[in-house]
Scaffold this motif. Structure first.
Motif, PDB file in Angstrom:
ATOM      1  N   PRO A  18     -17.986 -29.762 -36.813  1.00 42.71           N
ATOM      2  CA  PRO A  18     -17.893 -29.590 -35.362  1.00 42.71           C
ATOM      3  C   PRO A  18     -19.028 -30.270 -34.586  1.00 42.71           C
ATOM      4  N   SER A  19     -20.224 -30.302 -35.153  1.00 41.18           N
ATOM      5  CA  SER A  19     -21.337 -30.995 -34.489  1.00 41.18           C
ATOM      6  C   SER A  19     -21.067 -32.493 -34.400  1.00 41.18           C
ATOM      7  N   ILE A  20     -20.532 -33.047 -35.472  1.00 44.25           N
ATOM      8  CA  ILE A  20     -20.204 -34.474 -35.481  1.00 44.25           C
ATOM      9  C   ILE A  20     -19.019 -34.728 -34.558  1.00 44.25           C
ATOM     10  N   GLY A  21     -18.069 -33.821 -34.553  1.00 47.76           N
ATOM     11  CA  GLY A  21     -16.924 -33.934 -33.651  1.00 47.76           C
ATOM     12  C   GLY A  21     -17.345 -33.909 -32.186  1.00 47.76           C
ATOM     13  N   GLN A  22     -18.268 -33.030 -31.844  1.00 50.23           N
ATOM     14  CA  GLN A  22     -18.770 -32.973 -30.458  1.00 50.23           C
ATOM     15  C   GLN A  22     -19.456 -34.279 -30.083  1.00 50.23           C
ATOM     16  N   TRP A  23     -20.210 -34.849 -31.014  1.00 55.51           N
ATOM     17  CA  TRP A  23     -20.855 -36.144 -30.757  1.00 55.51           C
ATOM     18  C   TRP A  23     -19.791 -37.224 -30.535  1.00 55.51           C
ATOM     19  N   ALA A  24     -18.768 -37.258 -31.403  1.00 53.92           N
ATOM     20  CA  ALA A  24     -17.695 -38.258 -31.260  1.00 53.92           C
ATOM     21  C   ALA A  24     -16.955 -38.070 -29.937  1.00 53.92           C
ATOM     22  N   LEU A  25     -16.730 -36.833 -29.541  1.00 55.24           N
ATOM     23  CA  LEU A  25     -16.081 -36.531 -28.267  1.00 55.24           C
ATOM     24  C   LEU A  25     -16.897 -37.090 -27.101  1.00 55.24           C
ATOM     25  N   ALA A  26     -18.204 -36.870 -27.120  1.00 56.15           N
ATOM     26  CA  ALA A  26     -19.076 -37.382 -26.056  1.00 56.15           C
ATOM     27  C   ALA A  26     -19.068 -38.908 -26.024  1.00 56.15           C
ATOM     28  N   GLU A  27     -19.084 -39.527 -27.199  1.00 59.29           N
ATOM     29  CA  GLU A  27     -19.050 -40.997 -27.267  1.00 59.29           C
ATOM     30  C   GLU A  27     -17.735 -41.532 -26.701  1.00 59.29           C
ATOM     31  N   ALA A  28     -16.637 -40.883 -27.025  1.00 57.09           N
ATOM     32  CA  ALA A  28     -15.322 -41.325 -26.541  1.00 57.09           C
ATOM     33  C   ALA A  28     -15.217 -41.167 -25.033  1.00 57.09           C
ATOM     34  N   LYS A  29     -15.707 -40.061 -24.513  1.00 56.79           N
ATOM     35  CA  LYS A  29     -15.662 -39.848 -23.059  1.00 56.79           C
ATOM     36  C   LYS A  29     -16.536 -40.858 -22.341  1.00 56.79           C
ATOM     37  N   GLU A  30     -17.714 -41.128 -22.889  1.00 54.46           N
ATOM     38  CA  GLU A  30     -18.603 -42.112 -22.273  1.00 54.46           C
ATOM     39  C   GLU A  30     -17.989 -43.508 -22.321  1.00 54.46           C
ATOM     40  N   GLU A  38      -9.507 -35.213 -26.530  1.00 61.44           N
ATOM     41  CA  GLU A  38      -9.477 -33.810 -26.931  1.00 61.44           C
ATOM     42  C   GLU A  38     -10.021 -33.660 -28.345  1.00 61.44           C
ATOM     43  N   LEU A  39     -10.781 -32.600 -28.558  1.00 60.42           N
ATOM     44  CA  LEU A  39     -11.269 -32.253 -29.886  1.00 60.42           C
ATOM     45  C   LEU A  39     -10.304 -31.245 -30.502  1.00 60.42           C
ATOM     46  N   VAL A  40      -9.815 -31.557 -31.696  1.00 58.85           N
ATOM     47  CA  VAL A  40      -8.885 -30.685 -32.417  1.00 58.85           C
ATOM     48  C   VAL A  40      -9.563 -30.300 -33.734  1.00 58.85           C
ATOM     49  N   ASP A  41      -9.804 -29.020 -33.909  1.00 58.89           N
ATOM     50  CA  ASP A  41     -10.511 -28.513 -35.080  1.00 58.89           C
ATOM     51  C   ASP A  41      -9.504 -27.894 -36.048  1.00 58.89           C
ATOM     52  N   LEU A  42      -9.402 -28.459 -37.244  1.00 60.55           N
ATOM     53  CA  LEU A  42      -8.429 -27.945 -38.211  1.00 60.55           C
ATOM     54  C   LEU A  42      -8.711 -26.497 -38.601  1.00 60.55           C
ATOM     55  N   GLU A  44      -9.506 -24.199 -36.502  1.00 61.32           N
ATOM     56  CA  GLU A  44      -8.846 -23.417 -35.452  1.00 61.32           C
ATOM     57  C   GLU A  44      -7.329 -23.549 -35.516  1.00 61.32           C
ATOM     58  N   VAL A  45      -6.848 -24.723 -35.895  1.00 61.62           N
ATOM     59  CA  VAL A  45      -5.408 -24.917 -36.052  1.00 61.62           C
ATOM     60  C   VAL A  45      -4.895 -23.998 -37.162  1.00 61.62           C
ATOM     61  N   ASN A  46      -5.673 -23.910 -38.240  1.00 54.95           N
ATOM     62  CA  ASN A  46      -5.432 -22.951 -39.320  1.00 54.95           C
ATOM     63  C   ASN A  46      -4.033 -23.059 -39.932  1.00 54.95           C
ATOM     64  N   LEU A  47      -3.656 -24.260 -40.285  1.00 54.94           N
ATOM     65  CA  LEU A  47      -2.367 -24.446 -40.955  1.00 54.94           C
ATOM     66  C   LEU A  47      -2.411 -23.859 -42.356  1.00 54.94           C
ATOM     67  N   PRO A  48      -1.379 -23.108 -42.761  1.00 49.63           N
ATOM     68  CA  PRO A  48      -1.334 -22.669 -44.157  1.00 49.63           C
ATOM     69  C   PRO A  48      -1.028 -23.871 -45.045  1.00 49.63           C
ATOM     70  N   PHE A  49      -1.175 -23.672 -46.346  1.00 54.89           N
ATOM     71  CA  PHE A  49      -0.764 -24.734 -47.262  1.00 54.89           C
ATOM     72  C   PHE A  49       0.703 -25.025 -47.005  1.00 54.89           C
ATOM     73  N   MET A  50       1.078 -26.278 -47.032  1.00 54.93           N
ATOM     74  CA  MET A  50       2.417 -26.736 -46.649  1.00 54.93           C
ATOM     75  C   MET A  50       3.506 -25.754 -47.068  1.00 54.93           C
ATOM     76  N   ASN A  51       4.236 -25.237 -46.081  1.00 55.09           N
ATOM     77  CA  ASN A  51       5.273 -24.247 -46.381  1.00 55.09           C
ATOM     78  C   ASN A  51       6.593 -24.514 -45.649  1.00 55.09           C
ATOM     79  N   GLU A  52       6.818 -25.749 -45.263  1.00 63.08           N
ATOM     80  CA  GLU A  52       8.094 -26.108 -44.644  1.00 63.08           C
ATOM     81  C   GLU A  52       9.128 -26.401 -45.732  1.00 63.08           C
ATOM     82  N   PRO A  53      10.349 -25.878 -45.600  1.00 62.03           N
ATOM     83  CA  PRO A  53      11.358 -26.099 -46.633  1.00 62.03           C
ATOM     84  C   PRO A  53      11.996 -27.498 -46.606  1.00 62.03           C
ATOM     85  N   HIS A  54      11.898 -28.187 -45.470  1.00 60.14           N
ATOM     86  CA  HIS A  54      12.530 -29.501 -45.344  1.00 60.14           C
ATOM     87  C   HIS A  54      11.471 -30.600 -45.339  1.00 60.14           C
TER      88      HIS A  54
END
Length: 192
Positions: A18-30, A38-42, A44-54
């Motif tokens: 997250p610290s590196i992500g915040q730095w990258a976010l600031a660089e991109a905005k600048e 947008e910063l997307v933190d996996l 926080e997304v919290n995907l379970p191990f792949m569980n889609e049937p298709h």
């Protein structure tokens, strides 16, 4: 209007992603090439191990978490993956997040911000290129590789970047913006 999503790949406790992500976010905005960043933190997304049937190429998602992840990735025009190197490769959570989807990734450029010890995450960055190109993504050669990353984390937990990192980030953002525009016709739905 172009949107850049910066995806923080590490999910483990006491991570520095997250610290590196915040730095990258600031660089991109600048940099200013993308109208939305947008910063997307996996974690926080919290995907379970792949569980889609298709198969993901069908886009027939049955789980709400997959539909939400699909919408998040579909709205982006370009990505930056902020990724650690684990055992000479990239982490399983990032692979899982990629594998959940198919068409949502296509014809979008991706920049890589890798970090680690002496290798700066470059082995992980090289490994992920095989995966993203299979999904018709375009990895940009310009990247940010951060060696001995723990030495650059300050007491405030922020990343203390150096001139080389800043210059690398600018070059990566320049190329992401160029490729995002160039690939735009391929991302538009066909009317045939």
């Amino acid at each position: 209007m172009a949107k850049l999503e910066i995806i923080v790949a590490s999910t483990r406790p006491n991570r520095i992603g997250p610290s590196i992500g915040q730095w990258a976010l600031a660089e991109a905005k600048e940099h200013g090439a993308f109208t939305e960043v947008e910063l997307v933190d996996l974690a926080e997304v919290n995907l379970p191990f792949m569980n889609e049937p298709h198969h993901p190429r069908l886009g027939r998602y049955v789980h709400q978490h997959t539909r939400e992840w699909s919408a998040k990735i579909a709205e982006a025009d370009a990505f930056v993956f902020v990724m650690p190197e684990y055992n000479f490769g990239y982490n399983a959570e990032l692979k899982n997040a990629i594998d959940y989807l198919h068409a949502e990734w296509q014809y979008k450029p991706v920049g890589l911000v890798s970090y680690g010890g002496v290798s700066a995450g470059t082995r992980a960055a090289q490994m992920i290129k095989q995966v993203v190109t299979t999904l018709k993504m375009t990895p940009v050669p310009e990247a940010v590789s951060i060696p001995f990353v723990h030495q650059l984390i300050g007491e405030d937990e922020g990343l203390q970047s150096n001139e080389l990192m800043t210059a690398s980030a600018k070059a990566m953002m320049d190329e992401l913006a160029r490729l995002s525009k160039a690939l735009l016709p391929l991302r538009r739905p066909t009317t045939e």
